[in-house]
Design an enzyme around this catalytic site. Structure first.
Site, PDB file in Angstrom:
ATOM      1  N   PHE A   6       2.831  -8.455  -8.895  1.00 13.75           N
ATOM      2  CA  PHE A   6       3.991  -9.134  -8.323  1.00 13.75           C
ATOM      3  C   PHE A   6       4.538 -10.137  -9.339  1.00 13.75           C
ATOM      4  O   PHE A   6       3.828 -10.570 -10.263  1.00 13.75           O
ATOM      5  CB  PHE A   6       3.620  -9.852  -7.021  1.00 13.75           C
ATOM      6  CG  PHE A   6       3.471  -8.934  -5.840  1.00 13.75           C
ATOM      7  CD1 PHE A   6       4.479  -8.832  -4.891  1.00 13.75           C
ATOM      8  CD2 PHE A   6       2.325  -8.159  -5.674  1.00 13.75           C
ATOM      9  CE1 PHE A   6       4.354  -7.978  -3.805  1.00 13.75           C
ATOM     10  CE2 PHE A   6       2.191  -7.308  -4.594  1.00 13.75           C
ATOM     11  CZ  PHE A   6       3.215  -7.223  -3.656  1.00 13.75           C
TER      12      PHE A   6
ATOM     13  N   TRP B 256       6.543  -0.847  -8.087  1.00 11.58           N
ATOM     14  CA  TRP B 256       7.707  -1.376  -7.377  1.00 11.58           C
ATOM     15  C   TRP B 256       8.889  -1.489  -8.329  1.00 11.58           C
ATOM     16  O   TRP B 256      10.004  -1.088  -8.006  1.00 11.58           O
ATOM     17  CB  TRP B 256       7.361  -2.748  -6.775  1.00 11.58           C
ATOM     18  CG  TRP B 256       8.403  -3.281  -5.838  1.00 11.58           C
ATOM     19  CD1 TRP B 256       8.432  -3.134  -4.480  1.00 11.58           C
ATOM     20  CD2 TRP B 256       9.573  -4.032  -6.178  1.00 11.58           C
ATOM     21  NE1 TRP B 256       9.544  -3.747  -3.952  1.00 11.58           N
ATOM     22  CE2 TRP B 256      10.264  -4.311  -4.966  1.00 11.58           C
ATOM     23  CE3 TRP B 256      10.113  -4.506  -7.368  1.00 11.58           C
ATOM     24  CZ2 TRP B 256      11.453  -5.035  -4.925  1.00 11.58           C
ATOM     25  CZ3 TRP B 256      11.300  -5.230  -7.337  1.00 11.58           C
ATOM     26  CH2 TRP B 256      11.960  -5.496  -6.128  1.00 11.58           C
TER      27      TRP B 256
ATOM     28  N   LYS C 245       7.745  -6.589  10.485  1.00 12.60           N
ATOM     29  CA  LYS C 245       7.174  -5.894   9.334  1.00 12.60           C
ATOM     30  C   LYS C 245       8.224  -5.181   8.491  1.00 12.60           C
ATOM     31  O   LYS C 245       8.124  -5.092   7.276  1.00 12.60           O
ATOM     32  CB  LYS C 245       6.123  -4.875   9.820  1.00 12.60           C
ATOM     33  CG  LYS C 245       5.415  -4.130   8.701  1.00 12.60           C
ATOM     34  CD  LYS C 245       4.351  -3.204   9.294  1.00 12.60           C
ATOM     35  CE  LYS C 245       3.592  -2.460   8.197  1.00 12.60           C
ATOM     36  NZ  LYS C 245       4.419  -1.460   7.517  1.00 12.60           N
TER      37      LYS C 245
ATOM     38  N   THR D 218       3.910   1.519  -1.053  1.00 10.30           N
ATOM     39  CA  THR D 218       4.596   1.560  -2.349  1.00 10.30           C
ATOM     40  C   THR D 218       3.686   2.141  -3.415  1.00 10.30           C
ATOM     41  O   THR D 218       4.118   2.967  -4.242  1.00 10.30           O
ATOM     42  CB  THR D 218       5.055   0.141  -2.740  1.00 10.30           C
ATOM     43  OG1 THR D 218       5.913  -0.364  -1.716  1.00 10.30           O
ATOM     44  CG2 THR D 218       5.803   0.152  -4.058  1.00 10.30           C
TER      45      THR D 218
ATOM     46  N   LYS E 168       0.818  -1.215   0.000  1.00 13.41           N
ATOM     47  CA  LYS E 168       0.000   0.000   0.000  1.00 13.41           C
ATOM     48  C   LYS E 168       0.851   1.264   0.000  1.00 13.41           C
ATOM     49  O   LYS E 168       0.574   2.211  -0.764  1.00 13.41           O
ATOM     50  CB  LYS E 168      -0.939  -0.034   1.203  1.00 13.41           C
ATOM     51  CG  LYS E 168      -1.839   1.178   1.369  1.00 13.41           C
ATOM     52  CD  LYS E 168      -3.082   0.850   2.179  1.00 13.41           C
ATOM     53  CE  LYS E 168      -2.761   0.193   3.486  1.00 13.41           C
ATOM     54  NZ  LYS E 168      -2.095   1.103   4.454  1.00 13.41           N
TER      55      LYS E 168
ATOM     56  N   ARG F  91       2.619   8.337   6.823  1.00 13.52           N
ATOM     57  CA  ARG F  91       2.968   8.223   8.246  1.00 13.52           C
ATOM     58  C   ARG F  91       4.469   7.960   8.408  1.00 13.52           C
ATOM     59  O   ARG F  91       5.127   7.464   7.494  1.00 13.52           O
ATOM     60  CB  ARG F  91       2.200   7.068   8.886  1.00 13.52           C
ATOM     61  CG  ARG F  91       0.705   7.299   8.966  1.00 13.52           C
ATOM     62  CD  ARG F  91      -0.003   6.046   9.475  1.00 13.52           C
ATOM     63  NE  ARG F  91       0.113   4.945   8.527  1.00 13.52           N
ATOM     64  CZ  ARG F  91      -0.171   3.681   8.813  1.00 13.52           C
ATOM     65  NH1 ARG F  91      -0.562   3.363  10.031  1.00 13.52           N
ATOM     66  NH2 ARG F  91      -0.059   2.740   7.903  1.00 13.52           N
TER      67      ARG F  91
ATOM     68  N   ALA G 232      -2.932   1.924  13.654  1.00 15.81           N
ATOM     69  CA  ALA G 232      -4.227   1.821  12.980  1.00 15.81           C
ATOM     70  C   ALA G 232      -5.179   0.907  13.740  1.00 15.81           C
ATOM     71  O   ALA G 232      -6.384   0.942  13.500  1.00 15.81           O
ATOM     72  CB  ALA G 232      -4.040   1.317  11.556  1.00 15.81           C
TER      73      ALA G 232
ATOM     74  N   PHE H 122      -3.722  -0.311   7.276  1.00 18.31           N
ATOM     75  CA  PHE H 122      -4.394  -1.590   7.054  1.00 18.31           C
ATOM     76  C   PHE H 122      -5.472  -1.465   5.965  1.00 18.31           C
ATOM     77  O   PHE H 122      -5.333  -0.691   5.032  1.00 18.31           O
ATOM     78  CB  PHE H 122      -4.960  -2.149   8.362  1.00 18.31           C
ATOM     79  CG  PHE H 122      -3.926  -2.381   9.418  1.00 18.31           C
ATOM     80  CD1 PHE H 122      -2.734  -3.028   9.119  1.00 18.31           C
ATOM     81  CD2 PHE H 122      -4.109  -1.939  10.718  1.00 18.31           C
ATOM     82  CE1 PHE H 122      -1.768  -3.251  10.098  1.00 18.31           C
ATOM     83  CE2 PHE H 122      -3.153  -2.152  11.705  1.00 18.31           C
ATOM     84  CZ  PHE H 122      -1.983  -2.807  11.387  1.00 18.31           C
TER      85      PHE H 122
END
Length: 563
Positions: free
Chosen positions: A388, A416, A112, A80, A78, A101, A280, A308
């Site tokens: 991906f 990406w 993470k 990215t 998200k 953020r 979140a 999220f």
């Protein structure tokens, strides 16, 4: 087309090879003058809040929220997509700014990793952003623990406020994952060490001060909000606030620099404001209101994100942040991936690389549910299908077909691997959506109902639960909130991110469930009531092999292992 497999560099290697412009040049792009910024070295700066008054918001400024379907262990990208979309909007001629953020050190060293985007859609300097950055989180930690120290000193020095040590609700914080500190006993070792009582630590991003910093707009409002923080109750159950201890001024002084938004850039030199980072789960999961407003003043398009999936981040963005700041989002981007669709269709993580159209069809219900949430706020949307390496052409085409059959606008993104070029289709779709929409945003629920009404509205209209169960403790706390006049505040649901229910293992578009509200915590300074469901942790723990074991610094000062 460049693919992921052709990119052998890690995220940090890509970031370290980037050509960064001096931060003054990034500021000039936004029309900022020298007196508008406070430099933090060559590549970072804070924007003085006073600059907003010298640059009134333009009518053309458009606000785009990036949200996502329910997160999976495979990751959806998200942040990215947020960075890549801002870069792509600039490529198609729009003056765009990303507003994100700040990452927390806890997840960075835990499981993470960082939150600066990835591949060729990152904000830089990546190492600084993912580590200490400009010290905002340290200031929040210090202000929070200053209050904790003053509370315990007040108890030790005679307790003039008659504060019940057993009903102090203010804990301590640390910007680190440390499960051993969740529940502790303080004041051990004799009378001179203070009053012995139970307490504990939360992670800094769960601090109410973090939420406050992200919802106030100047120092005056900051000090007022800090003064409203509930610290506990007297022996006869009367609430005690920070203003009763007269420490809000000192706390605000600690935060005097942290309140200013941070200016950095993306790999393609697109301006980015990175400021604040509330959890979140336990808070509203959005970057600061000051950063978003500043970006709307300085740009044509502002691309921001919420934590999220849409059931948590977007709902709180709509019902808390937009309500507080009178923001009106012009469009939403819902990030989806083939892998996430298969996961929510019942495929195990180790099997996600295998083509499976049936699982995609089954998992599509999860995406449909997130679309319904955004539609309830009357916000037009675009699905960003984040590509991906393991995705097959048949899978990509199948998702596009499903979106078309449901009337969902969709754009395949490859930000990406290709940076802004990989998001041009998405950028054009977003622009078209914004320019051709006449929808008027509205929050999902109104504030004039009871606390129970608001909780039930979120559970019914967002999670699509069959009902809500309140524990006896939650009922008692709800009645207490009503007696004290706190029932007019919005609710901030603390729920697992992995499911629409309060059961993290119930994935997909789960049906036939109830939500259990086990506790209600007033966050009066932030201006909402936190409603806890399930087993929500406010202090995470480290995994068996934390990321910290892979991070290193070399003799030349270069860092490896961050991602």
């Amino acid at each position: 087309m460049k693919s992921e497999t052709e990119i052998v560099k890690s995220d940090i290697e890509i970031a370290q090879a980037a050509r960064l412009l001096p931060i003054g040049e990034i500021a000039e792009k936004l029309g900022l003058r020298e007196e508008d910024i406070i430099p933090y070295g060559r590549n970072k700066a804070k924007i003085d809040l006073a600059a907003r008054n010298r640059h009134p918001k333009t009518a053309e400024a458009k606000l785009v929220l990036v949200t996502a379907m329910s997160p999976t262990p495979a990751g959806e990208g998200k942040s990215t997509v947020t960075v890549g979309l801002a870069q792509a909007l600039n490529k198609v001629g729009k003056r765009a700014i990303a507003a994100l953020r700040e990452p927390s050190l806890g997840p960075n060293f835990g499981l993470k990793g960082g939150a600066a985007g990835g591949g060729y859609s990152q904000v830089v300097p990546m190492e600084d952003i993912n580590l200490h950055f400009t010290g905002d989180f340290h200031a929040i930690t210090t202000a929070h623990n200053l209050l904790a120290a003053v509370i315990d000193n007040h108890l030790y020095q005679g307790n003039a406020l008659n504060l019940d040590p057993a009903r102090v609700v203010w804990r301590r914080v640390l910007d680190m994952n440390d499960r051993a500190l969740r529940q502790i006993v303080i004041g051990l070792g004799g009378r001179t060490n203070g009053v012995t009582r139970e307490s504990g630590f939360d992670i800094t991003v769960a601090s109410e001060i973090m939420a406050i910093l992200c919802l106030v707009e100047d120092l005056k409002e900051l000090k007022e909000a800090l003064g409203k923080i509930l610290i506990g109750y007297t022996y006869d159950k009367q609430p005690i606030y920070v203003r009763d201890l007269h420490v809000e001024g000192a706390m605000a002084a600690v935060l005097k620099d942290a309140i200013h938004p941070n200016l950095v850039q993306t790999l393609e030199n697109t301006p980015a404001l990175i400021h604040g980072g509330p959890f979140a789960n336990i808070a509203h999961g959005c970057n600061s209101l000051t950063a978003t407003r500043m970006a709307l003043t300085l740009g044509e398009y502002v691309v921001t994100e919420a934590g999220f999936g849409s059931d948590l981040g977007a709902e709180k963005f709509f019902d808390i942040k937009c309500r507080k700041g009178d923001l009106h989002p012009n469009a939403a981007v819902i990030v989806a991936t083939v892998r996430a669709l298969k996961y929510h269709g019942g495929v195990a993580r180790r099997e996600l690389g295998k083509e499976n159209l049936d699982a995609i069809a089954h998992g599509f219900a999860n995406l449909e549910h997130h679309v319904r949430i955004v539609e309830r706020a009357n916000v037009p949307f675009v699905i960003a299908l984040n590509r991906f390496t393991s995705d097959t052409e048949a899978e990509i085409e199948f998702v596009q077909t499903l979106c078309k059959e449901h009337g969902f606008p969709v754009a395949v993104t490859n930000v990406w691997a290709e940076g802004g070029n990989g998001g041009v289709e998405l950028a054009r779709s977003v622009i078209s959506t914004v320019e051709n929409s006449n929808q008027t945003f509205h929050p999902i629920y109104e504030l004039d109902g009871s606390i129970q009404d608001k909780i039930e509205a979120v559970c019914r209209d967002v999670y699509e639960a069959d009902g809500v169960v309140f524990t006896d403790e939650a009922k008692r706390q709800m009645a207490e909130c009503e007696r004290n006049g706190w029932d007019e505040l919005p609710v901030c649901m603390a729920k697992t991110q992995y499911s629409f229910s309060d059961n993290a293992k119930a994935i997909g578009d789960v049906k036939g469930f109830t939500i259990t509200i086990r506790e209600i915590r007033p966050s009066l300074g932030a201006g909402f009531l936190v409603c806890l469901t399930g087993d929500i942790m406010t202090m995470p723990g480290l995994p068996k092999e934390p990321t910290a074991l892979k991070i290193d610094i070399h003799e030349d000062g270069s860092i490896t292992g961050l991602f």
